[in-house]
Design a protein around this motif. Structure first.
Motif, PDB file in Angstrom:
ATOM      1  N   ILE A  64      -9.598  32.192  31.599  1.00 32.08           N
ATOM      2  CA  ILE A  64      -8.868  31.928  30.362  1.00 32.08           C
ATOM      3  C   ILE A  64      -9.042  30.451  30.034  1.00 32.08           C
ATOM      4  O   ILE A  64      -9.012  29.602  30.932  1.00 32.08           O
ATOM      5  N   VAL A  65      -9.233  30.156  28.751  1.00 29.02           N
ATOM      6  CA  VAL A  65      -9.328  28.763  28.305  1.00 29.02           C
ATOM      7  C   VAL A  65      -8.005  28.360  27.671  1.00 29.02           C
ATOM      8  O   VAL A  65      -7.458  29.085  26.840  1.00 29.02           O
ATOM      9  N   VAL A  66      -7.491  27.195  28.069  1.00 28.15           N
ATOM     10  CA  VAL A  66      -6.300  26.621  27.437  1.00 28.15           C
ATOM     11  C   VAL A  66      -6.754  25.422  26.621  1.00 28.15           C
ATOM     12  O   VAL A  66      -7.241  24.429  27.165  1.00 28.15           O
TER      13      VAL A  66
ATOM     14  N   LEU B 271      -2.822  25.237  21.735  1.00 29.27           N
ATOM     15  CA  LEU B 271      -1.544  24.586  21.451  1.00 29.27           C
ATOM     16  C   LEU B 271      -1.541  23.973  20.057  1.00 29.27           C
ATOM     17  O   LEU B 271      -2.465  23.241  19.680  1.00 29.27           O
ATOM     18  N   SER B 272      -0.488  24.272  19.307  1.00 27.72           N
ATOM     19  CA  SER B 272      -0.323  23.703  17.979  1.00 27.72           C
ATOM     20  C   SER B 272       1.065  23.061  17.869  1.00 27.72           C
ATOM     21  O   SER B 272       1.687  22.756  18.889  1.00 27.72           O
ATOM     22  N   THR B 273       1.553  22.869  16.667  1.00 28.56           N
ATOM     23  CA  THR B 273       2.686  21.969  16.461  1.00 28.56           C
ATOM     24  C   THR B 273       3.643  22.441  15.371  1.00 28.56           C
ATOM     25  O   THR B 273       3.262  23.187  14.462  1.00 28.56           O
TER      26      THR B 273
ATOM     27  N   PRO C 104     -10.844  36.606  18.349  1.00 26.16           N
ATOM     28  CA  PRO C 104      -9.690  37.485  18.129  1.00 26.16           C
ATOM     29  C   PRO C 104      -8.727  37.513  19.300  1.00 26.16           C
ATOM     30  O   PRO C 104      -7.555  37.848  19.126  1.00 26.16           O
ATOM     31  N   ARG C 105      -9.179  37.140  20.477  1.00 26.90           N
ATOM     32  CA  ARG C 105      -8.306  37.117  21.664  1.00 26.90           C
ATOM     33  C   ARG C 105      -7.714  35.717  21.802  1.00 26.90           C
ATOM     34  O   ARG C 105      -8.082  34.931  22.671  1.00 26.90           O
ATOM     35  N   HIS C 106      -6.784  35.415  20.901  1.00 22.95           N
ATOM     36  CA  HIS C 106      -6.187  34.078  20.891  1.00 22.95           C
ATOM     37  C   HIS C 106      -4.664  34.156  20.929  1.00 22.95           C
ATOM     38  O   HIS C 106      -4.066  35.043  20.327  1.00 22.95           O
ATOM     39  N   LEU C 107      -4.078  33.208  21.640  1.00 26.24           N
ATOM     40  CA  LEU C 107      -2.656  32.914  21.521  1.00 26.24           C
ATOM     41  C   LEU C 107      -2.563  31.495  20.969  1.00 26.24           C
ATOM     42  O   LEU C 107      -3.077  30.552  21.578  1.00 26.24           O
ATOM     43  N   ILE C 108      -1.929  31.353  19.832  1.00 25.15           N
ATOM     44  CA  ILE C 108      -1.675  30.033  19.257  1.00 25.15           C
ATOM     45  C   ILE C 108      -0.200  29.736  19.479  1.00 25.15           C
ATOM     46  O   ILE C 108       0.671  30.449  18.980  1.00 25.15           O
ATOM     47  N   LEU C 109       0.079  28.716  20.272  1.00 27.68           N
ATOM     48  CA  LEU C 109       1.448  28.391  20.659  1.00 27.68           C
ATOM     49  C   LEU C 109       1.878  27.104  19.960  1.00 27.68           C
ATOM     50  O   LEU C 109       1.408  26.013  20.298  1.00 27.68           O
ATOM     51  N   ARG C 110       2.766  27.233  18.996  1.00 28.21           N
ATOM     52  CA  ARG C 110       3.317  26.051  18.325  1.00 28.21           C
ATOM     53  C   ARG C 110       4.491  25.525  19.136  1.00 28.21           C
ATOM     54  O   ARG C 110       5.411  26.282  19.471  1.00 28.21           O
ATOM     55  N   THR C 111       4.462  24.251  19.423  1.00 31.32           N
ATOM     56  CA  THR C 111       5.550  23.648  20.178  1.00 31.32           C
ATOM     57  C   THR C 111       6.007  22.373  19.480  1.00 31.32           C
ATOM     58  O   THR C 111       5.498  22.018  18.421  1.00 31.32           O
ATOM     59  N   ALA C 112       6.990  21.675  20.074  1.00 28.47           N
ATOM     60  CA  ALA C 112       7.594  20.545  19.367  1.00 28.47           C
ATOM     61  C   ALA C 112       8.248  19.574  20.345  1.00 28.47           C
ATOM     62  O   ALA C 112       8.700  19.964  21.417  1.00 28.47           O
ATOM     63  N   TRP C 113       8.282  18.317  19.952  1.00 26.20           N
ATOM     64  CA  TRP C 113       9.039  17.270  20.647  1.00 26.20           C
ATOM     65  C   TRP C 113       8.765  17.298  22.158  1.00 26.20           C
ATOM     66  O   TRP C 113       9.672  17.352  22.986  1.00 26.20           O
ATOM     67  N   VAL C 114       7.499  17.227  22.516  1.00 25.10           N
ATOM     68  CA  VAL C 114       7.081  17.407  23.911  1.00 25.10           C
ATOM     69  C   VAL C 114       7.317  16.121  24.713  1.00 25.10           C
ATOM     70  O   VAL C 114       7.020  15.016  24.270  1.00 25.10           O
TER      71      VAL C 114
ATOM     72  N   GLY D  64      -2.087  36.432  18.729  1.00 25.22           N
ATOM     73  CA  GLY D  64      -1.622  35.883  17.466  1.00 25.22           C
ATOM     74  C   GLY D  64      -0.872  34.581  17.666  1.00 25.22           C
ATOM     75  O   GLY D  64      -1.051  33.876  18.661  1.00 25.22           O
ATOM     76  N   ILE D  65       0.010  34.266  16.730  1.00 22.34           N
ATOM     77  CA  ILE D  65       0.756  33.005  16.724  1.00 22.34           C
ATOM     78  C   ILE D  65       2.138  33.211  17.331  1.00 22.34           C
ATOM     79  O   ILE D  65       2.826  34.192  17.023  1.00 22.34           O
ATOM     80  N   TYR D  66       2.548  32.268  18.167  1.00 18.32           N
ATOM     81  CA  TYR D  66       3.881  32.285  18.780  1.00 18.32           C
ATOM     82  C   TYR D  66       4.468  30.882  18.740  1.00 18.32           C
ATOM     83  O   TYR D  66       3.736  29.890  18.746  1.00 18.32           O
ATOM     84  N   HIS D  67       5.789  30.826  18.737  1.00 21.09           N
ATOM     85  CA  HIS D  67       6.480  29.551  18.889  1.00 21.09           C
ATOM     86  C   HIS D  67       6.985  29.433  20.324  1.00 21.09           C
ATOM     87  O   HIS D  67       7.525  30.387  20.883  1.00 21.09           O
TER      88      HIS D  67
END
Length: 309
Positions: free
Chosen positions: A55-57, A100-102, A142-152, A211-214
């Motif tokens: 798996i790639v992060v 990782l997104s924002t 298509p096999r992606h998890l996009i994880l939006r995070t904040a204030w790390v 898909g996209i997750y927070h």
């Protein structure tokens, strides 16, 4: 399971390395410049292929929010084109990508926590470049998890917690913006959640929840309230302390606008992966203690001075 992480020295990459060492059957490999340089797309595939990921992060990013206003081409090259190349390489290697997104993809005008389906409207170059990265990742793998995070924040690198501790050692009071709200998120918790999600992906070839997750800390607070909690935790561990004074965003102008509301709902991630974040207060206390313990002699004298003020 072999996780290959882009970004060698970032908070999440460092936290993943540490977390991977505590778990049997998990190997975490980090890749950074010059071997893998997101500003040089030609380096991406060969570096990832040589690392042989399960798996790639995709954690590396251009994160200088204000500087991005002066360097839009570089921000987009790294956060959009580079992120897309990482996801494309993962697809060619036949593996999922966790990107990782924002929270900065939102404009902060919503009344309440943002969910994954809310409309995006970034206020600045950094947020726009990260949103472009999300679209690029989704388009090529298509096999992606996009994880939006904040204030790390974390014991690693530069972050708000370390800044507050440093300033408390030099000042009797610190002015902090009170009109911006969000979810402080420990990179240690992010790492645990990524490893948990990666195990699900690795163990289920039919997983259909891409898909996209927070992914953010539980509970919300404004920046000045976060600062107060950091310094109260520091004082309880014998570290530096200073009073916090609330100010407005207008009192602390920045080149890039920040969303007034960065709250993220994590219900979708919890439902999909059964992993729930700790409350931000508990996670903050753990990180503050680790930072202070890492250099106890450095904090001893400033703690005494700060308390006397």
């Amino acid at each position: 399971m072999r996780l290959v992480v882009t970004g060698r020295d970032g908070q999440v990459a460092s936290s993943l390395l540490e977390a991977g060492q505590r778990r049997d059957g998990i190997e975490v490999v980090t890749l950074g410049r010059p071997v893998l340089d997101l500003a040089r797309p030609d380096t991406v595939f060969d570096a990832l292929a040589a690392a042989r990921p399960d798996i790639v992060v995709s954690a590396a990013a251009y994160t200088a929010v204000d500087q991005a206003e002066d360097e839009p081409d570089l921000a987009f090259a790294v956060n959009a084109v580079g992120a897309g190349k990482v996801a494309e390489a993962a697809a060619k290697l036949g593996v999922p990508v966790i990107h990782l997104s924002t929270d900065y993809v939102f404009d902060g005008t919503k009344d309440g926590a943002y969910v994954e389906t809310d409309a995006t409207a970034p206020l600045g170059v950094y947020g726009a470049s990260k949103l472009a990265g999300e679209l690029a990742v989704a388009a090529v793998n298509p096999r992606h998890l996009i994880l939006r995070t904040a204030w790390v924040y974390s014991p690693f690198g530069k972050n708000f917690v370390k800044t507050m501790l440093r300033l408390a050692g030099a000042r009797g009071a610190i002015a902090v913006v009170a009109a911006q709200w969000g979810n402080p998120t420990s990179a240690l918790d992010i790492a645990d959640a990524i490893l948990h999600a990666a195990a699900v992906l690795r163990g289920d070839d039919s997983f259909d929840g891409y898909g996209i997750y927070h992914l953010a800390g539980a509970g919300d607070v404004n920046w000045s309230g976060f600062a107060r909690h950091i310094l109260e935790a520091s004082l309880s561990h014998g570290g530096p302390y200073a009073a916090v004074r609330d100010i407005t965003a207008r009192d602390y102008p920045t080149k890039a606008r920040r969303p007034a509301n960065s709250r993220l709902s994590t219900q979708k991630f919890t439902a999909a992966f059964g992993s729930e974040a700790q409350g931000w207060q508990q996670s903050t206390g753990l990180v503050v203690r680790r930072i202070l313990q890492a250099q106890p002699a450095a904090w001893k004298d400033v703690a005494i001075v700060s308390v006397k003020r």
